[in-house]
Motif scaffolding. Sequence first.
Motif, PDB file in Angstrom:
ATOM      1  N   GLU A 106      16.019   6.418 -15.315  1.00 10.75           N
ATOM      2  CA  GLU A 106      15.603   5.084 -15.048  1.00 10.75           C
ATOM      3  C   GLU A 106      16.536   3.989 -14.878  1.00 10.75           C
ATOM      4  N   ARG A 107      17.581   3.899 -15.872  1.00 11.22           N
ATOM      5  CA  ARG A 107      18.470   2.900 -15.819  1.00 11.22           C
ATOM      6  C   ARG A 107      19.386   3.084 -14.696  1.00 11.22           C
ATOM      7  N   GLU A 108      19.709   4.529 -14.122  1.00 11.30           N
ATOM      8  CA  GLU A 108      20.507   4.605 -12.856  1.00 11.30           C
ATOM      9  C   GLU A 108      19.626   4.320 -11.553  1.00 11.30           C
ATOM     10  N   LEU A 109      18.363   4.381 -11.605  1.00 12.19           N
ATOM     11  CA  LEU A 109      17.485   3.919 -10.646  1.00 12.19           C
ATOM     12  C   LEU A 109      17.713   2.289 -10.411  1.00 12.19           C
ATOM     13  N   ARG A 110      17.284   1.733 -11.686  1.00 14.04           N
ATOM     14  CA  ARG A 110      17.325   0.168 -11.614  1.00 14.04           C
ATOM     15  C   ARG A 110      18.569  -0.265 -11.189  1.00 14.04           C
ATOM     16  N   LYS A 111      19.752   0.277 -11.343  1.00 12.76           N
ATOM     17  CA  LYS A 111      21.090  -0.158 -10.934  1.00 12.76           C
ATOM     18  C   LYS A 111      21.244   0.121  -9.573  1.00 12.76           C
ATOM     19  N   ALA A 112      20.604   1.372  -9.153  1.00  9.28           N
ATOM     20  CA  ALA A 112      20.908   1.631  -7.499  1.00  9.28           C
ATOM     21  C   ALA A 112      19.806   0.496  -6.772  1.00  9.28           C
ATOM     22  N   ILE A 113      18.500   0.539  -7.302  1.00  9.10           N
ATOM     23  CA  ILE A 113      17.809  -0.754  -6.713  1.00  9.10           C
ATOM     24  C   ILE A 113      18.709  -2.073  -6.581  1.00  9.10           C
ATOM     25  N   GLU A 114      19.131  -2.519  -7.682  1.00  9.24           N
ATOM     26  CA  GLU A 114      19.855  -3.697  -7.644  1.00  9.24           C
ATOM     27  C   GLU A 114      21.068  -3.645  -6.823  1.00  9.24           C
ATOM     28  N   HIS A 115      21.739  -2.658  -6.349  1.00 12.16           N
ATOM     29  CA  HIS A 115      22.627  -2.717  -5.735  1.00 12.16           C
ATOM     30  C   HIS A 115      22.360  -2.707  -4.167  1.00 12.16           C
ATOM     31  N   LEU A 116      21.406  -2.093  -3.903  1.00 16.64           N
ATOM     32  CA  LEU A 116      20.553  -2.056  -2.506  1.00 16.64           C
ATOM     33  C   LEU A 116      20.331  -3.517  -2.348  1.00 16.64           C
ATOM     34  N   ARG A 117      19.634  -4.208  -3.170  1.00 22.31           N
ATOM     35  CA  ARG A 117      19.010  -5.645  -2.997  1.00 22.31           C
ATOM     36  C   ARG A 117      20.285  -6.488  -2.781  1.00 22.31           C
ATOM     37  N   ARG A 118      21.161  -6.290  -3.694  1.00 19.52           N
ATOM     38  CA  ARG A 118      22.547  -7.036  -3.240  1.00 19.52           C
ATOM     39  C   ARG A 118      23.286  -6.914  -1.988  1.00 19.52           C
ATOM     40  N   GLU A 119      23.172  -5.696  -1.484  1.00 17.82           N
ATOM     41  CA  GLU A 119      23.713  -5.345  -0.173  1.00 17.82           C
ATOM     42  C   GLU A 119      22.715  -5.849   0.809  1.00 17.82           C
ATOM     43  N   GLY A 120      21.448  -6.490   0.805  1.00 17.20           N
ATOM     44  CA  GLY A 120      20.795  -7.052   1.732  1.00 17.20           C
ATOM     45  C   GLY A 120      19.254  -6.523   1.962  1.00 17.20           C
ATOM     46  N   LEU A 121      19.185  -5.217   1.204  1.00 15.18           N
ATOM     47  CA  LEU A 121      17.708  -4.753   1.607  1.00 15.18           C
ATOM     48  C   LEU A 121      16.877  -5.326   0.730  1.00 15.18           C
ATOM     49  N   ALA A 168       0.849  -1.116   0.067  1.00 17.06           N
ATOM     50  CA  ALA A 168       0.000   0.136  -0.028  1.00 17.06           C
ATOM     51  C   ALA A 168       0.951   1.331   0.111  1.00 17.06           C
ATOM     52  N   ALA A 169       2.128   1.259   0.385  1.00 17.83           N
ATOM     53  CA  ALA A 169       2.812   2.392   0.536  1.00 17.83           C
ATOM     54  C   ALA A 169       3.920   2.398  -0.589  1.00 17.83           C
ATOM     55  N   ALA A 170       3.771   1.568  -1.503  1.00 12.61           N
ATOM     56  CA  ALA A 170       4.600   1.421  -2.921  1.00 12.61           C
ATOM     57  C   ALA A 170       4.933   2.838  -3.505  1.00 12.61           C
ATOM     58  N   ILE A 171       5.920   3.020  -4.030  1.00 11.30           N
ATOM     59  CA  ILE A 171       6.417   4.283  -4.570  1.00 11.30           C
ATOM     60  C   ILE A 171       6.662   4.013  -5.707  1.00 11.30           C
ATOM     61  N   SER A 172       6.294   4.891  -6.828  1.00 12.10           N
ATOM     62  CA  SER A 172       6.687   4.674  -8.357  1.00 12.10           C
ATOM     63  C   SER A 172       7.864   5.024  -8.635  1.00 12.10           C
ATOM     64  N   SER A 173       8.258   4.231  -9.903  1.00 10.60           N
ATOM     65  CA  SER A 173       9.606   4.545 -10.213  1.00 10.60           C
ATOM     66  C   SER A 173       9.701   5.924 -10.466  1.00 10.60           C
ATOM     67  N   GLY A 174       8.837   6.467 -11.284  1.00 12.02           N
ATOM     68  CA  GLY A 174       8.812   8.036 -11.664  1.00 12.02           C
ATOM     69  C   GLY A 174       9.014   8.831 -10.557  1.00 12.02           C
ATOM     70  N   GLU A 175       8.359   8.644  -9.158  1.00 13.48           N
ATOM     71  CA  GLU A 175       8.492   9.370  -8.154  1.00 13.48           C
ATOM     72  C   GLU A 175      10.100   9.171  -7.583  1.00 13.48           C
ATOM     73  N   LEU A 176      10.450   7.989  -7.547  1.00 15.25           N
ATOM     74  CA  LEU A 176      11.773   7.649  -7.022  1.00 15.25           C
ATOM     75  C   LEU A 176      13.033   8.362  -7.679  1.00 15.25           C
ATOM     76  N   LYS A 177      12.771   8.266  -9.191  1.00 14.28           N
ATOM     77  CA  LYS A 177      13.629   8.988 -10.064  1.00 14.28           C
ATOM     78  C   LYS A 177      13.739  10.335  -9.950  1.00 14.28           C
ATOM     79  N   THR A 178      12.560  11.285  -9.482  1.00 14.84           N
ATOM     80  CA  THR A 178      12.551  12.507  -9.188  1.00 14.84           C
ATOM     81  C   THR A 178      13.104  12.862  -7.890  1.00 14.84           C
ATOM     82  N   LEU A 179      12.824  12.008  -7.175  1.00 14.76           N
ATOM     83  CA  LEU A 179      13.189  12.289  -5.668  1.00 14.76           C
ATOM     84  C   LEU A 179      14.858  12.285  -5.602  1.00 14.76           C
ATOM     85  N   ALA A 180      15.302  11.097  -6.143  1.00 13.61           N
ATOM     86  CA  ALA A 180      16.824  10.772  -6.160  1.00 13.61           C
ATOM     87  C   ALA A 180      17.536  11.368  -7.457  1.00 13.61           C
ATOM     88  N   GLY A 181      16.975  12.215  -8.178  1.00 14.58           N
ATOM     89  CA  GLY A 181      17.608  12.827  -9.343  1.00 14.58           C
ATOM     90  C   GLY A 181      18.266  11.700 -10.378  1.00 14.58           C
TER      91      GLY A 181
END
Length: 115
Positions: A32-47, A16-29
């Motif tokens: 799309e590709r950079e966001l996906r890589k950042a998410i992948e990196h965080l997942r590999r770190e254990g999040l 219910a608290a999901a945030i769209s990729s568009g919102e995340l892209k805007t917040l993080a600056g």
Amino acid sequence: MNSADIIKASIGEGEAAAISSGELKTLAGLSERELRKAIEHLRREGLVIASNSKGYFKPADLYELERYIEQETKRAKSVLYTLKTAKRYRAELALKSEFSPNSRLDEEKDGAANG
């Protein structure tokens, strides 16, 4: 605050608290590709960051986590099946090129040896 910290702080708990990729892209600056890589990196770190058509979220319970695991398992199997076909085709091409005097791989090897 760097983009990884912004992403971590912006992703809420529960679908219910999901945030769209568009919102995340805007917040993080990020793109799309950079966001996906950042998410992948965080997942590999254990999040554990789940995703669906609504966006990204941290699973709030076992049910959400199980759905995410099932979704990713299906995706991984799909990729493996696709690779299986590609590998079979590679084997067919390798057999054909093994008997072909003008194989491109042979030409590349010869070029590297002479270069």
